[in-house]
Design a protein around this motif. Structure first.
Motif, short mmCIF file in Angstrom:
data_model
loop_
_atom_site.label_atom_id
_atom_site.label_comp_id
_atom_site.label_asym_id
_atom_site.label_seq_id
_atom_site.Cartn_x
_atom_site.Cartn_y
_atom_site.Cartn_z
N ALA A 1 -15.77 -52.36 -21.47
CA ALA A 1 -14.73 -52.24 -21.48
C ALA A 1 -13.66 -51.75 -20.09
N MET A 2 -14.58 -51.21 -19.34
CA MET A 2 -13.99 -50.82 -17.88
C MET A 2 -14.51 -51.74 -16.80
N LEU A 3 -15.55 -52.34 -16.94
CA LEU A 3 -16.02 -52.90 -15.75
C LEU A 3 -16.12 -54.52 -16.19
N GLU A 4 -16.13 -55.49 -15.39
CA GLU A 4 -16.28 -56.88 -15.56
C GLU A 4 -17.18 -57.58 -14.59
N GLY A 5 -17.68 -58.57 -15.04
CA GLY A 5 -18.65 -59.40 -14.13
C GLY A 5 -18.04 -60.66 -13.77
N LEU A 6 -18.68 -61.59 -12.89
CA LEU A 6 -18.22 -62.96 -12.42
C LEU A 6 -17.99 -63.74 -13.76
#
Length: 531
Positions: free
Chosen positions: A74-79
């Motif tokens: 919910a806080m961090l995203e990937g490529l």
């Protein structure tokens, strides 16, 4: 609901045998003495999610459980990421391309994105993250996902090229894994803070983590997607007892629970504004046996353990039928799954015969480590009852998450490992056989490097897993993984148990909380709505 399975007489007897350790887990919804309506609360407090165990880390590169990934995602995203059908979709990447032999992955990045600390997201940020993930000195738990990365090159501000040492056709799956989430470069410079205060680009920002109690995330007011997020905050409330989680769902102390006891499904579903859902997942349940220790260094003992435990009864007693027996080392929905012919059907006489041949005609005494949640303690008491029928005395030792992690992954030398049996579960969040097998069965995956808690070493399996890792030919990969599954099944470093359904519950006023097949929550669209 998909299925309701009635107990057999055997299952009822076994249920009585393990009930002492799980009385809260078995309580019906009416036991709380509370009633509730389905009216929606104010959204000021956001969505509160009840979870069964403590969080282990907020560092995606060094995390080994899906519950922690649910908060991190919910806080961090990937490529890249996965949708609800496990299709790979762009997230921070606008697009990507792969060369013909799957050794070069070029990502075109979305522009104008910033991290929560206002650092720019660009090719340099991607390189900083992948350099960290591939740094052997960092000793990160998820580094094995990226061990084939030779280098990461910045082409221009919003283009990055990742070069692999050897071809690997499923590398895109690894980039979609939550372990590939992008962390602010400023955080990477101060890496001691990552595990406690993550900084990403996602719809929610980190607010607070009180270990053993809760994790709170707050709305990212500057999130790039218009209209998102739809709620002011997300709170994860740690409630190990299944009965307590359900009671809190009934009284609206929580709005969603990630794990519902199968025994409570019929009492809860479509009552008092509560909906229960179950879906097949990728999680496999097993008991790993430390093959470096006696008596588990003898394959006949390990096979005997498999015959001694009734897998059908396990699925009924522990999961009320919301599970299927495990017929390989990975779940059926995992890519390149291969079902095995010998299913280790329940045969205590066969188990006794094998134990006698192995030099243990009177059985032996051993200890199992596992978590403290109601259902995990119930599992271990079930094993204890079953194994006692063939002369094996099982000592059950539940441990809190941090203690369990320290005792297993804090051991540097395999010879020093005190672990005998581990009540394990594994979900390959890449949905691919490589991540379903290599971290658990490769000789290079002993703790603390990865998750081979059986300390299993087989040269042929090592070779097959490496071949599967190093080819882009999907048919070849399927062959290698099928052969590896067959060998592992015969060697039996695990007691192969079940593939449980994911069972989760929510109030009717909650929308947009999606459980992915990997067991990781997608919370981007979470909201409280009026009926």
């Amino acid at each position: 609901m998909k299925k309701l399975i009635k107990f057999s007489a055997l299952s009822l007897l076994l249920l009585v045998a393990v009930a002492a350790c799980s009385s809260n887990d078995e309580a019906s919804s009416s036991g709380s003495g509370e009633t509730s309506d389905s009216s929606a609360p104010s959204d000021k407090s956001g969505v509160t999610i009840g979870v069964e165990s403590n969080f282990t880390s907020m560092d995606p590169h060094d995390t080994n459980d899906n519950q922690s990934y649910s908060a991190q995602s919910a806080m961090l995203e990937g490529l890249l990421g996965f949708d609800e059908d496990l299709n790979i979709v762009p997230v921070l990447a606008k697009d990507y391309s792969v060369n013909e032999d799957s050794t070069e992955f070029t990502f075109q990045l979305k522009e104008g994105i910033t991290f929560h600390d206002d650092s720019p997201f660009n090719a340099e940020a991607v390189k900083a993250n992948l350099d960290r993930l591939t740094d052997p000195d960092a000793q990160l738990r998820r580094s094995s996902l990226f061990e084939l990365v030779k280098s990461t090159e910045v082409v221009d501000e919003y283009t990055v090229k990742v070069i692999l040492e050897k071809p690997f056709g499923a590398m895109a799956n690894n980039f979609a894994h939550p372990a590939a989430a992008m962390i602010s470069p400023k955080s990477i410079e101060n890496s001691e803070d990552i595990g406690q205060e993550p900084v990403g680009t996602g719809p929610f920002e980190f607010e607070e983590w009180q270990s053993g109690d809760h994790v709170t995330l707050v709305k990212n007011e500057d999130y790039r997607e218009k209209g998102l997020p739809k709620t002011e905050q997300i709170t994860f409330k740690v409630v190990p007892e299944s009965g307590s989680r359900v009671a809190m769902l009934q009284t609206k102390e929580v709005d969603y629970v990630t794990s519902v006891s199968p025994s409570q499904v019929e009492d809860l579903d479509d009552k008092d504004g509560i909906t229960i859902q179950n879906e097949p997942g990728l999680l496999v349940r097993y008991i790993s046996m430390n093959t470096m220790k006696e008596p588990f260094d003898n394959p006949k003992v390990r096979q005997a353990m498999n015959y001694a435990i009734d897998k059908e009864a396990y699925a009924k007693v522990v999961y009320n039928g919301y599970a299927t027996t495990l017929k390989s080392s990975i779940a059926p929905d995992t890519q390149h799954y291969s079902e095995q012919e010998n299913t280790y059907s329940y045969d205590p006489e066969k188990a006794k015969e094998l134990l006698s041949e192995a030099g243990y005609p009177d059985g032996f005494e051993t200890t199992i480590w596992g978590g403290t949640s109601s259902i995990k303690q119930k599992m271990m008491e079930f094993y204890k009852q079953q194994l006692s029928q063939v002369g094996i005395t099982l000592n059950v030792v539940p441990m809190e998450g941090g203690t369990l992690n320290d005792n297993i992954w804090g051991v540097e030398n395999p010879e020093d490992a005190e672990l005998e049996l581990y009540n394990g579960g594994w979900s390959p969040s890449t949905a691919d056989a490589d991540w379903g097998m290599r971290p658990l069965f490769s000789e290079n995956s002993f703790p603390p490097q990865a998750y081979n808690t059986a300390y299993y070493a087989n040269e042929q399996v090592n070779e097959l897993l490496q071949k599967g890792l190093q080819t882009a030919d999907d048919e070849e990969r399927a062959q290698y993984y099928a052969e590896a599954q067959e060998i592992i099944w015969k060697d039996a470093p695990w007691v192969f148990l079940a593939v449980p359904d994911m069972i989760y519950g929510s109030r009717d006023y909650v929308q947009g909380v999606d459980m992915l097949p990997s067991g990781v929550l997608d919370l981007k669209n979470a909201e409280i709505v009026s009926p």
